[in-house]
Design a protein around this motif. Structure first.
Motif, short mmCIF file in Angstrom:
data_model
loop_
_atom_site.label_atom_id
_atom_site.label_comp_id
_atom_site.label_asym_id
_atom_site.label_seq_id
_atom_site.Cartn_x
_atom_site.Cartn_y
_atom_site.Cartn_z
N ILE A 1 1.35 -1.02 0.13
CA ILE A 1 0.19 -0.30 -0.04
C ILE A 1 0.78 1.03 -0.08
CG2 ILE A 1 -1.95 1.28 1.20
CD1 ILE A 1 -2.93 -1.71 2.10
N PHE A 2 0.55 2.05 -0.96
CA PHE A 2 1.98 2.84 -1.40
C PHE A 2 1.06 4.68 -0.44
CE2 PHE A 2 3.54 -0.16 -4.17
CZ PHE A 2 4.80 -0.69 -4.55
N TYR A 3 1.99 4.85 -0.55
CA TYR A 3 1.32 6.41 0.09
C TYR A 3 3.15 7.62 0.46
CZ TYR A 3 3.99 5.60 4.54
OH TYR A 3 5.20 5.66 5.62
N VAL A 4 2.30 8.71 0.36
CA VAL A 4 3.38 9.82 0.09
C VAL A 4 2.58 10.94 1.41
CG1 VAL A 4 2.14 11.10 -1.25
CG2 VAL A 4 4.36 11.47 -1.35
N VAL A 5 3.95 11.01 2.50
CA VAL A 5 2.80 12.44 3.51
C VAL A 5 3.74 13.64 2.66
CG1 VAL A 5 3.05 13.06 5.70
CG2 VAL A 5 3.76 10.17 5.43
#
Length: 641
Positions: free
Chosen positions: A443-447
């Motif tokens: 599950i890819f995410y960017v902050v």
């Protein structure tokens, strides 16, 4: 301050004066709520005395029948609300009725908008219901005596609700408090018996103490009218409300309206709750709970020391407000009542921390709240979306604080994502997993610091090219949250801006292309690493970029940029670390840089590439003036000057 032998005139605290003005001018469209607030306060005063009398029976002064009494006088145009509760001494009168000692008062006042409806909700949450008396009265008189003190210790507080109030001693035989409202001309309806009875039935049926009013006097019979005998009429009072603790009744006996009014009573909120759960537990531990999810977040929700917790009763006897031991901190927005049959009547906050039954109740009540939210999330419409916009950031504290319920909490979390590119946080992890590509394992995410920075992050370029969804995280708590989220439904989480990027969806051709790219860029990478050695831990070629020349990447075990900014803003020490600069060798700027023979010019260009990558992440430049000077120098060179 002016004074004579008996009377002092004092000025309201500035904040109290502002709130009085707002109360009078923001709530005039809901006049009748003043009666609910004053009766609610009277009920609380009785609860406090009942609890204090458990350890000191002398406070009852030989009279233990608790009640609230409401009297109206149509001729005098007054209404009086009296209780035989704990009462106040002079110092408490000045403190409670002349000042507002709550933390966060300034933040509360700043949050007021001038919109009557919104401000009325905030005023209710702030819990200053006494001041609602001035919605209908142009003068208010409070006569009170603290339980256990002598009759000559009575105090009278009086004010016109403007800039001043007076305090003077006055004998009071009975303990408790009596509040007399001298009604404004446009509020004289509240000196009418029938009108007041209807308001009490509407708002105060659920209060566990009787609210008494004079019985209506029937017209005298003819023979009585002709009697010459003197008859002394003894006033007879009757209970106007049900006077039964609502949570002790069966769910089938309680209407939605009653549940809503009880919530307003315990929370001093002017809005109905979003949802509630009423439950009786029997077995090893016996207790009843009534839990509410509010519509709106309180203004001080981010103050982790805010007043929170449930009202605690033991065997229907009030013990304490704000018993925070029954729910974890991330559920601090929940309001309600818990009534235990097992705890001792003399229970204290210290004892609550040691009671095994409290741990069991805390666990069960936490799961009940999470189940309530789960049901809300499954409802049609935007009900859960509205909840999330108010309380989502607090719920994000849950995975770090409540390991046992991490999976339940994870299913309640909502995020923005590249699936919609909309700022609204309306995508669940289950939604994301259902859309994962074949072969996708993470599950890819960017902050980022804000939504636009996240949405436009250069780290997303290869994901957009391949059609892989990425969660867009921009709340202050997000970096901290993801440090405690290892996996969901067997899928691990991956920050796209951390470490080397490996996509399980990459074909063999993709991998071969990446290896070729890195080999061809070795010379450029080495030159850039040398001139930027003070700023970066490493420079490396990447295939994650399609449109941008470069991006910054966090090391696998380094602190994220957002967390660093939060700690720095809080004045905390931040561990030393340098970012990794990943470059796109196929970008025209990097091709130009690779061909640059002038080492000074090369250093300037490499510095500009680094600074731009930093800005794209929402970062701050260490030396903005130097960056501008380099950029201007480059522009002039391009112009041939």
């Amino acid at each position: 301050m002016t004074a004579d032998a008996n009377k002092e005139t004092l000025g309201f605290q500035t904040e109290a004066k502002q709130l009085l003005h707002l109360m009078i001018h923001s709530l005039y469209s809901s006049k009748e709520i003043f009666l609910r607030e004053l009766i609610s306060n009277a009920s609380d005063a009785i609860d406090k005395l009942r609890f204090a009398a458990l350890s000191d029976e002398s406070l009852l002064e030989g009279q233990g029948d608790y009640q609230v009494q409401v009297d109206v006088d149509k001729e005098a145009k007054t209404i009086t609300i009296s209780d035989n509760g704990v009462g106040m001494n002079r110092e408490e009168v000045v403190e409670h009725l002349g000042t507002i000692a709550k933390s966060g008062t300034a933040a509360f006042l700043e949050s007021l908008t001038g919109d009557q409806q919104k401000d009325s909700q905030l005023i209710g949450q702030f819990g200053v219901g006494f001041y609602s008396a001035f919605i209908v009265a142009d003068r208010v008189e409070v006569h009170t005596r603290k339980a256990g003190s002598s009759a000559d210790q009575g105090v009278v507080w009086e004010s016109h609700g403007e800039s001043e109030f007076s305090v003077e001693p006055r004998e009071k035989v009975s303990r408790g408090t009596s509040i007399t409202l001298f009604l404004k001309e446009d509020s004289e309806e509240f000196a009418d018996d029938f009108r007041v009875r209807s308001v009490i039935k509407k708002y105060s049926d659920h209060i566990a103490v009787p609210v008494m009013m004079l019985k209506p006097t029937p017209p005298p019979a003819a023979e009585e009218e002709e009697s010459d005998e003197d008859v002394v009429d003894v006033p007879e009072y009757e209970a106007v409300n049900e006077a039964t603790a609502l949570w002790t009744r069966s769910r089938t006996e309680v209407s939605d309206e009653e549940y809503e009014e009880f919530y307003k009573h315990i929370s001093h909120d002017f809005e109905a709750p979003r949802s509630w759960s009423h439950n009786k537990v029997e077995g090893k531990f016996e207790y009843t709970s009534l839990l509410y999810i509010p519509q709106k977040a309180p203004f001080d929700m981010w103050n982790r020391d805010m007043a929170r917790g449930l009202k605690l009763y033991v065997q229907r006897t009030f013990i304490m407000d704000e018993a925070e031991q029954f729910l974890p901190l991330y559920l601090r927005f929940v309001k309600g009542v818990v009534d235990s049959n097992d705890l001792p009547l003399n229970v204290s906050r210290e004892i609550l921390q040691q009671e095994s039954s409290v741990d069991a109740m805390r666990s069960a009540l936490t799961k009940r709240v999470l189940d309530m939210l789960g049901k809300l999330a499954k409802k049609e419409g935007d009900e859960y979306g509205q909840f999330w916009s108010e309380f989502g950031q607090v719920l994000k504290e849950g995975p770090a604080e409540d390991f046992a319920n991490k999976e339940k909490i994870a299913r309640l979390l909502r995020f923005s994502s590249t699936h919609t590119d909309a700022e609204a946080q309306d995508q669940s992890l289950e939604d994301y997993v259902s859309r994962m590509q074949e072969g996708q394992e993470k599950i890819f995410y960017v902050v980022a610091e804000n939504f636009n920075t996240a949405k436009n992050s250069p780290h997303l370029e290869v994901f957009r090219k391949k059609g892989i969804e990425v969660l867009l995280l921009s709340d202050r708590v997000d970096d901290w949250l993801m440090n405690h989220m290892q996996d969901f439904d067997g899928k691990s989480f991956q920050d796209v801006a951390r470490g080397a990027l490996e996509l399980a969806t990459d074909s063999e051709e993709d991998k071969a292309e990446q290896e070729k790219l890195q080999k061809e860029a070795e010379g450029l990478v080495e030159r850039m690493a040398k001139v930027l050695e003070d700023k970066v831990a490493e420079v490396r070629a990447t295939a994650r970029l399609t449109d941008s020349p470069a991006c910054l990447v966090v090391g696998d075990y380094d602190m994220g940029a957002q967390m660093k900014r939060i700690m720095e803003a809080a004045g905390q020490a931040v561990p030393e670390s340098k970012p990794i600069l990943e470059v796109n060798p196929g970008h025209p700027i990097l091709e130009m840089l690779d061909g640059e023979q002038d080492e000074d010019r090369f250093a300037d260009l490499a510095g500009i590439v680094f600074d731009q990558a930093n800005l794209a992440e929402g970062g701050q430049l260490e030396d903005p003036a130097a960056y501008v000077a380099k950029l201007n120098k480059l522009l002039l060179a391009l112009a041939g000057r």
